[in-house]
Design a protein around this motif. Structure first.
Motif, PDB file in Angstrom:
ATOM      1  N   VAL A 174     -88.574   8.950  61.543  1.00  0.00           N
ATOM      2  CA  VAL A 174     -89.955   9.383  61.297  1.00  0.00           C
ATOM      3  C   VAL A 174     -90.980   8.385  61.841  1.00  0.00           C
ATOM      4  CG1 VAL A 174     -89.323  10.781  59.291  1.00  0.00           C
ATOM      5  CG2 VAL A 174     -90.089   8.406  58.945  1.00  0.00           C
ATOM      6  N   SER A 175     -90.573   7.120  61.985  1.00  0.00           N
ATOM      7  CA  SER A 175     -91.507   6.118  62.508  1.00  0.00           C
ATOM      8  C   SER A 175     -91.610   6.166  64.024  1.00  0.00           C
ATOM      9  CB  SER A 175     -91.046   4.723  62.098  1.00  0.00           C
ATOM     10  OG  SER A 175     -89.829   4.413  62.757  1.00  0.00           O
ATOM     11  N   GLY A 176     -90.608   6.775  64.663  1.00  0.00           N
ATOM     12  CA  GLY A 176     -90.567   6.764  66.119  1.00  0.00           C
ATOM     13  C   GLY A 176     -89.721   5.629  66.663  1.00  0.00           C
ATOM     14  N   ALA A 177     -89.160   4.805  65.786  1.00  0.00           N
ATOM     15  CA  ALA A 177     -88.367   3.649  66.241  1.00  0.00           C
ATOM     16  C   ALA A 177     -87.145   4.096  67.047  1.00  0.00           C
ATOM     17  CB  ALA A 177     -87.940   2.805  65.043  1.00  0.00           C
ATOM     18  N   GLU A 178     -86.537   5.195  66.611  1.00  0.00           N
ATOM     19  CA  GLU A 178     -85.347   5.709  67.295  1.00  0.00           C
ATOM     20  C   GLU A 178     -85.696   6.071  68.752  1.00  0.00           C
ATOM     21  OE1 GLU A 178     -82.418   6.046  65.476  1.00  0.00           O
ATOM     22  OE2 GLU A 178     -81.444   6.407  67.407  1.00  0.00           O
ATOM     23  N   ARG A 179     -86.855   6.721  68.907  1.00  0.00           N
ATOM     24  CA  ARG A 179     -87.298   7.122  70.243  1.00  0.00           C
ATOM     25  C   ARG A 179     -87.572   5.889  71.111  1.00  0.00           C
ATOM     26  NH1 ARG A 179     -92.302   7.687  71.256  1.00  0.00           N
ATOM     27  NH2 ARG A 179     -92.829   7.893  69.047  1.00  0.00           N
ATOM     28  N   ILE A 180     -88.235   4.896  70.511  1.00  0.00           N
ATOM     29  CA  ILE A 180     -88.553   3.676  71.264  1.00  0.00           C
ATOM     30  C   ILE A 180     -87.275   2.951  71.667  1.00  0.00           C
ATOM     31  CG2 ILE A 180     -89.575   1.361  70.985  1.00  0.00           C
ATOM     32  CD1 ILE A 180     -91.792   2.783  69.339  1.00  0.00           C
ATOM     33  N   LYS A 181     -86.338   2.913  70.774  1.00  0.00           N
ATOM     34  CA  LYS A 181     -85.053   2.273  71.066  1.00  0.00           C
ATOM     35  C   LYS A 181     -84.370   2.996  72.236  1.00  0.00           C
ATOM     36  CE  LYS A 181     -80.785   2.860  69.010  1.00  0.00           C
ATOM     37  NZ  LYS A 181     -79.915   3.016  67.831  1.00  0.00           N
ATOM     38  N   GLU A 239     -96.430   8.340  57.846  1.00  0.00           N
ATOM     39  CA  GLU A 239     -97.832   8.767  57.969  1.00  0.00           C
ATOM     40  C   GLU A 239     -98.759   7.711  58.564  1.00  0.00           C
ATOM     41  OE1 GLU A 239     -99.293  10.996  54.532  1.00  0.00           O
ATOM     42  OE2 GLU A 239     -97.269  10.861  53.695  1.00  0.00           O
ATOM     43  N   GLY A 240     -98.297   6.482  58.666  1.00  0.00           N
ATOM     44  CA  GLY A 240     -99.127   5.466  59.301  1.00  0.00           C
ATOM     45  C   GLY A 240     -99.969   4.654  58.324  1.00  0.00           C
ATOM     46  N   SER A 241    -100.907   3.884  58.899  1.00  0.00           N
ATOM     47  CA  SER A 241    -101.560   2.821  58.148  1.00  0.00           C
ATOM     48  C   SER A 241    -102.556   3.306  57.097  1.00  0.00           C
ATOM     49  CB  SER A 241    -102.258   1.850  59.110  1.00  0.00           C
ATOM     50  OG  SER A 241    -103.242   2.533  59.851  1.00  0.00           O
ATOM     51  N   LYS A 242    -102.913   4.593  57.112  1.00  0.00           N
ATOM     52  CA  LYS A 242    -103.826   5.073  56.060  1.00  0.00           C
ATOM     53  C   LYS A 242    -103.190   4.889  54.678  1.00  0.00           C
ATOM     54  CE  LYS A 242    -102.245   9.860  56.091  1.00  0.00           C
ATOM     55  NZ  LYS A 242    -102.584  11.265  56.323  1.00  0.00           N
ATOM     56  N   ILE A 243    -101.861   4.898  54.654  1.00  0.00           N
ATOM     57  CA  ILE A 243    -101.163   4.705  53.377  1.00  0.00           C
ATOM     58  C   ILE A 243    -101.544   3.369  52.736  1.00  0.00           C
ATOM     59  CG2 ILE A 243     -98.848   4.457  52.310  1.00  0.00           C
ATOM     60  CD1 ILE A 243     -99.550   7.313  53.214  1.00  0.00           C
ATOM     61  N   LEU A 244    -101.723   2.330  53.581  1.00  0.00           N
ATOM     62  CA  LEU A 244    -102.081   1.016  53.050  1.00  0.00           C
ATOM     63  C   LEU A 244    -103.403   1.089  52.287  1.00  0.00           C
ATOM     64  CD1 LEU A 244    -101.207  -1.262  56.114  1.00  0.00           C
ATOM     65  CD2 LEU A 244     -99.767  -0.729  54.133  1.00  0.00           C
ATOM     66  N   PHE A 245    -104.358   1.865  52.823  1.00  0.00           N
ATOM     67  CA  PHE A 245    -105.659   1.995  52.164  1.00  0.00           C
ATOM     68  C   PHE A 245    -105.554   2.841  50.900  1.00  0.00           C
ATOM     69  CE2 PHE A 245    -106.973   0.668  56.349  1.00  0.00           C
ATOM     70  CZ  PHE A 245    -108.026  -0.189  56.060  1.00  0.00           C
ATOM     71  N   ARG A 246    -104.743   3.890  50.968  1.00  0.00           N
ATOM     72  CA  ARG A 246    -104.575   4.734  49.778  1.00  0.00           C
ATOM     73  C   ARG A 246    -103.988   3.915  48.641  1.00  0.00           C
ATOM     74  NH1 ARG A 246    -103.076  10.863  50.447  1.00  0.00           N
ATOM     75  NH2 ARG A 246    -104.843  11.515  51.687  1.00  0.00           N
ATOM     76  N   VAL A 247    -103.027   3.061  48.976  1.00  0.00           N
ATOM     77  CA  VAL A 247    -102.434   2.198  47.949  1.00  0.00           C
ATOM     78  C   VAL A 247    -103.484   1.219  47.428  1.00  0.00           C
ATOM     79  CG1 VAL A 247    -100.724   0.393  47.530  1.00  0.00           C
ATOM     80  CG2 VAL A 247    -100.085   2.433  48.828  1.00  0.00           C
ATOM     81  N   ASN A 255    -109.142  12.229  49.990  1.00  0.00           N
ATOM     82  CA  ASN A 255    -108.609  12.744  51.246  1.00  0.00           C
ATOM     83  C   ASN A 255    -108.876  11.776  52.388  1.00  0.00           C
ATOM     84  OD1 ASN A 255    -107.556  15.184  50.299  1.00  0.00           O
ATOM     85  ND2 ASN A 255    -109.630  16.005  50.172  1.00  0.00           N
ATOM     86  N   LEU A 256    -108.195  10.681  52.353  1.00  0.00           N
ATOM     87  CA  LEU A 256    -108.406   9.702  53.406  1.00  0.00           C
ATOM     88  C   LEU A 256    -107.494  10.047  54.575  1.00  0.00           C
ATOM     89  CD1 LEU A 256    -109.752   7.068  54.297  1.00  0.00           C
ATOM     90  CD2 LEU A 256    -107.803   5.865  53.327  1.00  0.00           C
ATOM     91  N   SER A 257    -108.099  10.584  55.639  1.00  0.00           N
ATOM     92  CA  SER A 257    -107.285  10.979  56.783  1.00  0.00           C
ATOM     93  C   SER A 257    -107.281   9.872  57.823  1.00  0.00           C
ATOM     94  CB  SER A 257    -107.848  12.255  57.396  1.00  0.00           C
ATOM     95  OG  SER A 257    -109.120  11.982  57.951  1.00  0.00           O
ATOM     96  N   ASN A 258    -106.326   9.979  58.741  1.00  0.00           N
ATOM     97  CA  ASN A 258    -106.282   8.993  59.818  1.00  0.00           C
ATOM     98  C   ASN A 258    -107.549   9.031  60.668  1.00  0.00           C
ATOM     99  OD1 ASN A 258    -103.861   7.545  59.467  1.00  0.00           O
ATOM    100  ND2 ASN A 258    -102.671   9.299  60.189  1.00  0.00           N
TER     101      ASN A 258
END
Lengths: 215, 331
Positions: free
Chosen positions: B81-88, B257-265, B315-318
């Motif tokens: 889900v992070s995209g790490a697999e694709r980058i690898k 979901e990305g860095s918006k989670i940090l702000f929600r927390v 509703n904090l969106s990216n």
């Protein structure tokens, strides 16, 4: 914790003396022992592997000096060079600073000089700066000579001591020396150095009481 | 795990603190084991037990992830889900090749990493003594630093990489996850100017001003820079800030979901502690509230806490976040 000094000093109203509060900031390269010096001074403890400080930590400690109680508000900062951009937020309004280096690492002494220069240029004009050559317990691995640091300190009007957070050597002493050098006039009584934009003094009815009570 | 006979060390190897609140933890755990069991069943039904599941990023998976990824699926799911697999998979070099390039490096960054190794999670049994993890941590951080000279090594990353390793126990996967976090999912927190961090501290101040104006004013009046209370929130992504299980639940959604989670927390933490913050009268008390947030029963109860994160924090969106970041960007 904040109340500790307050309550300790309030029990009898007849005692003389005053309370002075000072903002003190610790600066210096990563892993020279800034947090360890604070931990030793505030809690009398030492951890061989002190977690690295990310951002900044805040602690207070009170010491008595003749008839004056000196309360230090200690801002302990992260050491890595890139955290430098946050440092002005921390040393702004500080009345005292301890710039720390590691006596076994010449680079950290160079970095300490950079911090001193920056403080002399940017911090409050009357800031009291102390230079601490920490890890004195490792003197057999010394790479910074005592005389070299002493000369530098003299030339720049700094207090200077070699310290060891591990053995507690000179830790209380350096804070005490700073306390002695700080001006204990009315400006600093009952006020706080951290109060950038803080207007407690105007509307704080306790202010007078704080000034007059001491243990 | 029954009763109050919890071991002194949690399942990730962290020694429980001396003041650990076993009673609160016990009350939470007795309920949470049921949640964990139910969740494991649902994931098994949904994705089966096979090793190479291909998680598809869709609304259903997002909902599942918000409720927490079961331990046995975590590495795999984070990678996808992070995209790490694709980058690898699209990298010209394997982790082993990148690692062998960094070994010969005499960069001063490597010294900085070595200094931080014994200072990273000193109270974790897997990071003490002769355990292999410190060495793996060095490899991950050194390999990353060597292939990204803009970031190199930033203090705080050892906690992030360290906790990833504790979850995955897999050096290569940890490297790719760390790389994806820093280079794709997060703003420029770790670069030499820390520009992304400085912007996000201002953005946080603005969001608190908008949602909890009293708190924002009180913190400003007391004189605590946001950098003092919350630098570690952003830099360590709450590792070594909140309880481990809570951090991993945050990371589940962070990877998705990305860095918006940090702000929600952050907003949820501030709301939970609103009364406590407003009661403080000086910096010492205020920093005390921030330091003790990890002990709030609602924060220990990671399941309820994550519900709050998605319900309370608005509703904090990216895209909202990106607009704010542009406003507060400093060059």
């Amino acid at each position: 914790m904040a109340n500790r000094s307050g309550t300790a000093q309030r029990p009898n109203g007849q005692t003389q003396g005053k309370i002075c509060q000072f903002k003190l900031v610790l600066l210096g390269e990563s892993a020279v022992g800034k947090s360890s010096l604070v931990l030793r001074f505030v809690k009398g403890q030492f951890h061989e592997y002190q977690e690295s400080t990310i951002g900044a930590a805040f602690l207070t400690q009170t010491i008595c000096l003749d008839d004056t109680t000196v309360k230090f508000e200690i801002w302990d900062t992260a050491g890595q060079e890139r955290y430098h951009s946050l440092a002005p937020m921390y040393y702004r309004g500080a009345q005292a600073a301890i710039v720390v280096y590691d006596i076994t690492n010449q680079d950290t002494f160079g970095r300490a000089k950079t911090w001193v220069k920056e403080l002399q240029r940017q911090a409050s004009p009357n800031i009291v700066i102390a230079l601490a050559g920490n890890k004195q317990d490792l003197a057999n691995k010394r790479l910074v000579e005592y005389e070299e640091a002493q000369t530098y300190a003299d030339e720049n009007g700094l207090l200077f001591m070699e310290t060891s957070a591990k053995t507690a050597m000179n830790v209380n002493d350096i804070f005490l020396a700073i306390a002695k050098k700080l001006p204990k006039n009315e400006q600093n009584t009952g006020q706080t150095g951290s109060g950038q934009g803080r207007r407690l003094t105007e509307d704080n009815p306790d202010n007078k009481t704080v000034m007059n009570c001491c243990k | 795990m029954a009763g109050s006979n919890y071991s002194k060390v949690d399942e990730y190897g962290f020694e429980r603190p001396k003041d650990f609140d076993f009673k609160t933890y016990d009350a939470f755990m007795s309920q949470y084991v049921k949640v964990l069991t139910r969740r494991a069943l649902r994931w098994n039904n949904m994705f089966g037990n096979q090793r190479n599941i291909n998680f598809r990023k869709n609304a259903t998976l997002k909902r599942f992830v918000r409720k927490g990824i079961p331990t046995e699926f975590r590495t795999r799911c984070w990678m996808t889900v992070s995209g790490a697999e694709r980058i690898k998979n699209s990298s010209n070099l394997t982790y082993q090749q990148l690692k062998s390039r960094s070994v010969s490096s005499t960069d001063e960054m490597m010294d900085a990493i070595k200094i931080d190794l014994p200072r990273t999670f000193p109270d974790n049994i897997f990071f003490s003594g002769r355990e292999p993890l410190p060495n793996m941590l060095y490899n991950v951080l050194a390999t990353f630093a060597h292939q990204n000279s803009e970031v190199g090594y930033c203090q705080g990353l050892s906690y992030v990489a360290g906790l990833i390793l504790l979850v995955t126990k897999d050096e290569a996967a940890s490297f790719w996850l760390l790389k994806t976090l820093i280079e794709q999912l997060l703003p420029k927190y770790y670069v030499r100017t820390m520009s992304g961090l400085i912007t996000d501290l201002d953005v946080l101040n603005e969001l608190v001003r908008k949602y909890e104006p009293l708190v924002q004013r009180h913190i400003q009046n007391i004189g605590m820079p946001w950098a003092m209370g919350t630098t570690k929130w952003f830099i360590c992504l709450y590792a070594d800030v909140l309880p481990t299980e809570t951090v991993l639940r945050i990371w589940d959604s962070l990877f998705f979901e990305g860095s918006k989670i940090l702000f929600r927390v952050a907003l949820t933490l501030i709301r939970l502690h609103k009364a406590a913050i407003l009661q403080t009268s000086d910096l010492s008390e205020l920093t005390g509230v921030f330091r003790n947030m990890k002990n709030h029963p609602r924060v220990i109860d990671c399941h309820s806490f994550m519900k709050d994160v998605f319900e309370l924090s608005g509703n904090l969106s990216n895209s909202t976040l990106e607009k704010l970041r542009i406003t507060y960007k400093k060059e």
